[in-house]
Write a protein that holds these residues in place. Structure first.
Motif, PDB file in Angstrom:
ATOM      1  N   LEU A 273       0.825  -1.213   0.000  1.00 42.52           N
ATOM      2  CA  LEU A 273       0.000   0.000   0.000  1.00 42.52           C
ATOM      3  C   LEU A 273       0.857   1.260   0.000  1.00 42.52           C
ATOM      4  CD1 LEU A 273      -2.800  -1.023   2.536  1.00 42.52           C
ATOM      5  CD2 LEU A 273      -3.018  -0.805   0.053  1.00 42.52           C
ATOM      6  N   ILE A 274       1.940   1.266   0.777  1.00 43.06           N
ATOM      7  CA  ILE A 274       2.830   2.428   0.805  1.00 43.06           C
ATOM      8  C   ILE A 274       3.415   2.676  -0.576  1.00 43.06           C
ATOM      9  CG2 ILE A 274       4.971   3.362   1.751  1.00 43.06           C
ATOM     10  CD1 ILE A 274       4.436   1.734   4.283  1.00 43.06           C
ATOM     11  N   HIS A 275       3.936   1.637  -1.199  1.00 43.71           N
ATOM     12  CA  HIS A 275       4.553   1.770  -2.523  1.00 43.71           C
ATOM     13  C   HIS A 275       3.513   2.179  -3.561  1.00 43.71           C
ATOM     14  CE1 HIS A 275       8.062   0.062  -5.093  1.00 43.71           C
ATOM     15  NE2 HIS A 275       7.504   1.101  -5.693  1.00 43.71           N
ATOM     16  N   PHE A 276       2.334   1.603  -3.473  1.00 50.29           N
ATOM     17  CA  PHE A 276       1.261   1.915  -4.414  1.00 50.29           C
ATOM     18  C   PHE A 276       0.886   3.399  -4.343  1.00 50.29           C
ATOM     19  CE2 PHE A 276      -3.438   2.343  -4.872  1.00 50.29           C
ATOM     20  CZ  PHE A 276      -3.522   2.148  -6.236  1.00 50.29           C
ATOM     21  N   VAL A 277       0.667   3.914  -3.145  1.00 49.40           N
ATOM     22  CA  VAL A 277       0.296   5.328  -3.003  1.00 49.40           C
ATOM     23  C   VAL A 277       1.464   6.226  -3.403  1.00 49.40           C
ATOM     24  CG1 VAL A 277      -0.400   7.121  -1.364  1.00 49.40           C
ATOM     25  CG2 VAL A 277      -1.399   4.829  -1.216  1.00 49.40           C
ATOM     26  N   ASN A 278       2.675   5.849  -3.049  1.00 49.28           N
ATOM     27  CA  ASN A 278       3.857   6.638  -3.399  1.00 49.28           C
ATOM     28  C   ASN A 278       3.949   6.870  -4.912  1.00 49.28           C
ATOM     29  OD1 ASN A 278       6.730   7.656  -2.585  1.00 49.28           O
ATOM     30  ND2 ASN A 278       7.114   6.202  -4.224  1.00 49.28           N
ATOM     31  N   ASP A 279       3.590   5.859  -5.693  1.00 45.72           N
ATOM     32  CA  ASP A 279       3.733   5.947  -7.150  1.00 45.72           C
ATOM     33  C   ASP A 279       2.503   6.511  -7.853  1.00 45.72           C
ATOM     34  OD1 ASP A 279       6.184   4.861  -6.746  1.00 45.72           O
ATOM     35  OD2 ASP A 279       5.787   2.949  -7.735  1.00 45.72           O
ATOM     36  N   THR A 280       1.344   6.500  -7.207  1.00 44.98           N
ATOM     37  CA  THR A 280       0.097   6.847  -7.908  1.00 44.98           C
ATOM     38  C   THR A 280      -0.569   8.126  -7.399  1.00 44.98           C
ATOM     39  OG1 THR A 280      -1.192   5.419  -6.404  1.00 44.98           O
ATOM     40  CG2 THR A 280      -0.379   4.422  -8.442  1.00 44.98           C
ATOM     41  N   LEU A 281       0.117   8.878  -6.547  1.00 51.18           N
ATOM     42  CA  LEU A 281      -0.505  10.078  -5.990  1.00 51.18           C
ATOM     43  C   LEU A 281      -0.891  11.107  -7.047  1.00 51.18           C
ATOM     44  CD1 LEU A 281       1.425  10.848  -2.670  1.00 51.18           C
ATOM     45  CD2 LEU A 281      -1.050  10.642  -2.948  1.00 51.18           C
ATOM     46  N   THR A 282      -0.175  11.117  -8.155  1.00 51.41           N
ATOM     47  CA  THR A 282      -0.455  12.118  -9.194  1.00 51.41           C
ATOM     48  C   THR A 282      -1.405  11.607 -10.268  1.00 51.41           C
ATOM     49  OG1 THR A 282       1.530  11.424 -10.399  1.00 51.41           O
ATOM     50  CG2 THR A 282       1.770  13.244  -8.847  1.00 51.41           C
ATOM     51  N   LEU A 283      -1.977  10.420 -10.080  1.00 50.12           N
ATOM     52  CA  LEU A 283      -2.849   9.846 -11.104  1.00 50.12           C
ATOM     53  C   LEU A 283      -4.296  10.295 -10.984  1.00 50.12           C
ATOM     54  CD1 LEU A 283      -1.592   6.145 -11.350  1.00 50.12           C
ATOM     55  CD2 LEU A 283      -0.880   8.148 -12.671  1.00 50.12           C
ATOM     56  N   PHE A 284      -4.666  10.948  -9.900  1.00 48.05           N
ATOM     57  CA  PHE A 284      -6.053  11.378  -9.720  1.00 48.05           C
ATOM     58  C   PHE A 284      -6.086  12.869  -9.384  1.00 48.05           C
ATOM     59  CE2 PHE A 284      -4.480   9.670  -5.718  1.00 48.05           C
ATOM     60  CZ  PHE A 284      -4.794  10.667  -4.798  1.00 48.05           C
ATOM     61  N   PRO A 285      -7.191  13.556  -9.718  1.00 43.22           N
ATOM     62  CA  PRO A 285      -7.296  14.995  -9.459  1.00 43.22           C
ATOM     63  C   PRO A 285      -7.112  15.308  -7.977  1.00 43.22           C
ATOM     64  CG  PRO A 285      -9.071  14.259 -10.896  1.00 43.22           C
ATOM     65  CD  PRO A 285      -8.388  13.018 -10.409  1.00 43.22           C
ATOM     66  N   GLY A 286      -6.297  16.292  -7.698  1.00 42.68           N
ATOM     67  CA  GLY A 286      -6.042  16.687  -6.315  1.00 42.68           C
ATOM     68  C   GLY A 286      -4.935  15.906  -5.651  1.00 42.68           C
ATOM     69  N   GLY A 287      -4.425  14.878  -6.330  1.00 45.44           N
ATOM     70  CA  GLY A 287      -3.389  14.053  -5.730  1.00 45.44           C
ATOM     71  C   GLY A 287      -2.115  14.824  -5.442  1.00 45.44           C
TER      72      GLY A 287
END
Length: 337
Positions: A273-287
Motif C-alpha cells: 500500500l505504501i509503494h502503491f500510493v507513493n507511485d500513484t498520488l499524481t494519477l487522480f485529481p487533487g493528488g
C-alpha cells in the motif's frame, strides 16, 4: 495458552485466536504528534481509494494499451534481473484486474486491523500510532519528505534523475506501470529477498510448517531481518539505475529501507500500500495537493523520529538473532510488543 498470551499483553490468543478479556486501556489524551498521525492516516486511506478509483475509471484505456505489451516477472539482482516468465495479451489484462483486486483487499485488511485496534484499546494514542494505516501513512510521509530534500540537494549541485525514459510510454501505459510497481516490486524485493530467506532460516531453526507465515512479513525486527533489509534495499537502489541514473540509486536505497521496515514490522500488505500510493498520488485529481501535504507532514514526523527514535528498529546489538517461532495468529506490532 490463552493465559500465556494474556500475560504477554496480547489482545488475542496466538494459539486459538480467541479474544482475551482485558481491562479497557486507560484513556488519555494524545499530543500534537498523534493528531498529525491521525490526519496523515486519513489522507493515506483517501489516496488509496482515489488511486484505485482512477485506475478503475481508466481500466478500458489501460487494457487497450496493454494489448501488444508484455510484462516480465523476475528475481531482482540489482543491475540485472532473472526473468522467470512473461505475461502478454489476455493474461496481462487478467493480471491487471487481479492486481487492482489484491490492492483493494490489502487496503480493506489494513483498515480492518486499524479499527480492530481502536475497538480493543479505546483509541489509546500510542497504540493507534502503530496501527497499519498510521504506520503506512507516517512511513510514506517521511519517504516523500526525505526524497524531496535529497533531490533538491542534488539539483542544487546540478545533478538530476533522468526521466527521459517516460517519454516512450503513453499515459495509459504509465498508469499501468505506476500501479503495477507497488505490487510487483514489493513481491520481488521484499517477499523474495526478505520473506523467503526468513522463512527458510526459520524453518531450519524451528522445524515448524508455520514458518511459511514469515512470507507475509510482520515478524518484527531481528539481526537476520536487519541484514536482509540492508541487502534488499541496496539491490532495490541498484535496480533504479537503469533509466533513472545514479542519482536515483541513493534515493531508492533510502526508500527501500523504509519499505522493507514496513514489511518486517507490519506485513506485506502495508508495504504494498505504501509503494502503491507513493507511485500513484499524481494519477487522480487533487493528488498533487495530497502529496504536498504529506511532504509537509513528513518533515514534522521525521523531526519527531529524530527526537524520540524507535531504537528497536536500528540497535543491532539489542535485536534477537531471529524472531520467535510463529504462533497461530499473525499479531500486529502493538500486540507483539
Amino acid at each position: 495458552m490463552c493465559q500465556m498470551w494474556k500475560d504477554r499483553g496480547a489482545a488475542f490468543c496466538g494459539e486459538c485466536g480467541r479474544a482475551l478479556d482485558r481491562p479497557p486501556a486507560e484513556k488519555r489524551k494524545g499530543n500534537i504528534f498523534h493528531t498529525i498521525i491521525k490526519f496523515s492516516a486519513a489522507l493515506f486511506l483517501l489516496s488509496v481509494v482515489c488511486a484505485l478509483l482512477a485506475d478503475i475509471a481508466s481500466a478500458g484505456n489501460i487494457l487497450d494499451a496493454l494489448e501488444n505489451k508484455s510484462l516480465g516477472f523476475y528475481i531482482p539482482l540489482g543491475l540485472e534481473d532473472i526473468v522467470l516468465f512473461r505475461l502478454s495479451g489476455t493474461g496481462l489484462s487478467a493480471y491487471f484486474v487481479i492486481e487492482l483486486a489484491v490492492i483493494g483487499l490489502f487496503g480493506a485488511y489494513a483498515t480492518y486491523r486499524t479499527f480492530a485496534v481502536r475497538k480493543e484499546c479505546g483509541d489509546d494514542p500510542d497504540r493507534m500510532a502503530h496501527t497499519d494505516l498510521s504506520a503506512a501513512a507516517s512511513i510514506l510521509c517521511v519517504t516523500l519528505a526525505t526524497s524531496l530534500i535529497y533531490l533538491m540537494f542534488m539539483a542544487a549541485g546540478g545533478h538530476t534523475a533522468d526521466t527521459s525514459w517516460m517519454d516512450r510510454y503513453s499515459r495509459w501505459e504509465m498508469m499501468f506501470m505506476l500501479t503495477n510497481a507497488g505490487l510487483q516490486e514489493e513481491l520481488a524485493y521484499r517477499l523474495v529477498l526478505i520473506g523467503i530467506p526468513m522463512a527458510v532460516i526459520a524453518f531450519a531453526k524451528y522445524r515448524d510448517v508455520k514458518c511459511w507465515r514469515f512470507l507475509l512479513g510482520g515478524f518484527g525486527m531481528s539481526k537476520v531481518a536487519f541484514i536482509l533489509i540492508l541487502v534488499s534495499s541496496a539491490i532495490f537502489g541498484l535496480g533504479h539505475y537503469d533509466g533513472w541514473g545514479w542519482v536515483k540509486v541513493i534515493d531508492a536505497f533510502a526508500g527501500g529501507i523504509l519499505f522493507a521496515y514496513a514489511y518486517s514490522e507490519y506485513g506485506l500488505h502495508v508495504c504494498v500500500l505504501i509503494h502503491f500510493v507513493n507511485d500513484t498520488l499524481t494519477l487522480f485529481p487533487g493528488g498533487i495537493f495530497i502529496e504536498l501535504a504529506m511532504m509537509g507532514l513528513g518533515l514534522i514526523i521525521l523531526i519527531y523520529w529524530i527526537i524520540k527514535p524507535n531504537r528497536s528498529a536500528y540497535r543491532f546489538t539489542d535485536m534477537p538473532s531471529m524472531p520467535p517461532r510463529p504462533e497461530g495468529k499473525v499479531l500486529s506490532m502493538w500486540e507483539r510488543h
